[in-house]
Design a protein around this motif. Structure first.
Motif, PDB file in Angstrom:
ATOM      1  N   ALA A 101       3.603 -20.065  13.059  1.00 23.09           N
ATOM      2  CA  ALA A 101       4.818 -20.127  13.032  1.00 23.09           C
ATOM      3  C   ALA A 101       5.667 -20.238  11.532  1.00 23.09           C
ATOM      4  CB  ALA A 101       5.307 -21.357  13.986  1.00 23.09           C
ATOM      5  N   ARG A 102       6.484 -19.719  11.347  1.00 19.95           N
ATOM      6  CA  ARG A 102       7.439 -19.757  10.242  1.00 19.95           C
ATOM      7  C   ARG A 102       8.704 -20.612  10.353  1.00 19.95           C
ATOM      8  NH1 ARG A 102       7.289 -13.771   7.789  1.00 19.95           N
ATOM      9  NH2 ARG A 102       5.307 -13.319   7.926  1.00 19.95           N
ATOM     10  N   ASP A 103       8.955 -21.389   9.300  1.00 22.60           N
ATOM     11  CA  ASP A 103      10.105 -22.388   9.476  1.00 22.60           C
ATOM     12  C   ASP A 103      11.501 -21.591   9.696  1.00 22.60           C
ATOM     13  OD1 ASP A 103       9.306 -24.842   9.126  1.00 22.60           O
ATOM     14  OD2 ASP A 103       9.272 -24.849   7.061  1.00 22.60           O
ATOM     15  N   ALA A 104      12.300 -21.980  10.532  1.00 24.10           N
ATOM     16  CA  ALA A 104      13.846 -21.197  10.906  1.00 24.10           C
ATOM     17  C   ALA A 104      14.620 -21.765   9.996  1.00 24.10           C
ATOM     18  CB  ALA A 104      14.217 -21.528  12.301  1.00 24.10           C
ATOM     19  N   ILE A 105      14.580 -21.580   8.637  1.00 20.33           N
ATOM     20  CA  ILE A 105      15.431 -21.980   7.625  1.00 20.33           C
ATOM     21  C   ILE A 105      15.838 -20.845   6.947  1.00 20.33           C
ATOM     22  CG2 ILE A 105      15.059 -24.401   7.418  1.00 20.33           C
ATOM     23  CD1 ILE A 105      13.451 -23.727   4.980  1.00 20.33           C
ATOM     24  N   THR A 106      17.101 -20.627   6.452  1.00 18.13           N
ATOM     25  CA  THR A 106      17.480 -19.448   5.552  1.00 18.13           C
ATOM     26  C   THR A 106      17.141 -19.629   4.183  1.00 18.13           C
ATOM     27  OG1 THR A 106      19.768 -20.629   5.482  1.00 18.13           O
ATOM     28  CG2 THR A 106      19.498 -19.114   7.031  1.00 18.13           C
ATOM     29  N   PRO A 107      17.113 -18.230   3.429  1.00 18.22           N
ATOM     30  CA  PRO A 107      16.613 -18.609   2.062  1.00 18.22           C
ATOM     31  C   PRO A 107      17.874 -18.802   1.044  1.00 18.22           C
ATOM     32  CG  PRO A 107      17.046 -16.246   2.714  1.00 18.22           C
ATOM     33  CD  PRO A 107      17.027 -17.159   3.981  1.00 18.22           C
ATOM     34  N   LEU A 108      18.903 -18.980   1.426  1.00 20.98           N
ATOM     35  CA  LEU A 108      20.124 -19.156   0.726  1.00 20.98           C
ATOM     36  C   LEU A 108      20.122 -20.444   0.162  1.00 20.98           C
ATOM     37  CD1 LEU A 108      23.128 -17.410   2.831  1.00 20.98           C
ATOM     38  CD2 LEU A 108      21.879 -16.430   0.861  1.00 20.98           C
TER      39      LEU A 108
END
Length: 223
Positions: A169-176
């Motif tokens: 699973a990957r973190d549900a955070i945006t790269p901005l």
């Protein structure tokens, strides 16, 4: 002669749009300040955002009488938690409390569509999105309210989160970065205001990060 009777509903929809974006070390929650019913604007300066705890902020659209009732219940439950545990509730704990509170009223629901944002125990941004009866999910970004159908496709295009089916699973955070996320939200609302009559007047932006919480405002079109 057919009998006529007035249709009465305990609910109304006061419109408005709420959006939240989670980053690596921040969370940004934004909402417009217009409150409407039908084609009437009731007020142009109504905040849809409430701070529930040090690191938890909720934005709600829908029926604002139900939203206010929900906010009162959550504030009271959080006060009890503080007395019992001698600490503030974390954002994921507040997310579960909000889910339980909505689900408890599932047979006569709060007509409120909520986005909860804040920082988790690791200092990462988190956004939780809800339906009216408490089903919720942790996501990287979310939009609720009358302008959500306009804003969500744009956010999908700009920030598409990794699939929840991916392993590991990957973190549900945006790269901005924080400034980029704020600029993106301003673009979203400036665009949605052109098409949605229930969104407008002023944009309220709440930014949570390691140094605390701050608010920014931007004028939107008034017609």
């Amino acid at each position: 002669m057919t009998k006529q009777r007035a249709n009465w509903s305990p609910y109304d929809n006061n419109g408005g749009t709420c959006v939240a974006i989670a980053g690596a070390d921040y969370c940004v929650i934004a909402s417009d300040t217009r409150m409407s019913t039908g084609y009437n604007i009731l007020t142009r300066d109504y905040s849809k955002i409430i701070q529930l705890a040090d690191k938890s902020v909720m934005a709600s659209s829908g029926f604002q009488a139900d939203v206010r009732a929900l906010q009162k219940v959550l504030s009271a439950r959080h006060l009890l938690y503080q007395h019992q545990h001698n600490k503030q509730m974390s954002c994921p704990a507040m997310a579960q409390l909000l889910s339980n509170t909505l689900y408890y009223k599932r047979f006569f629901p709060y007509y409120a569509f909520n986005v909860l944002g804040g920082l988790d125990s690791e200092g990462k941004g988190c956004v939780f999105t809800y339906d009216a009866v408490g089903s919720y999910e942790r996501v990287g970004y979310s939009a609720q309210g009358s302008g959500a159908t306009l804003i969500t496709p744009f956010l999908d295009n700009q920030l598409k989160s990794p699939s929840p089916l991916l392993l590991p699973a990957r973190d549900a955070i945006t790269p901005l970065g924080e400034t980029e996320a704020i600029d993106l939200l301003k673009t979203c609302f400036a665009s949605a205001t052109e098409r949605d009559i229930y969104t407008g007047d002023r944009l309220e932006i709440v930014v949570l990060n390691g140094s605390g919480i701050r608010r920014e405002y931007m004028e939107l079109r008034k017609d």
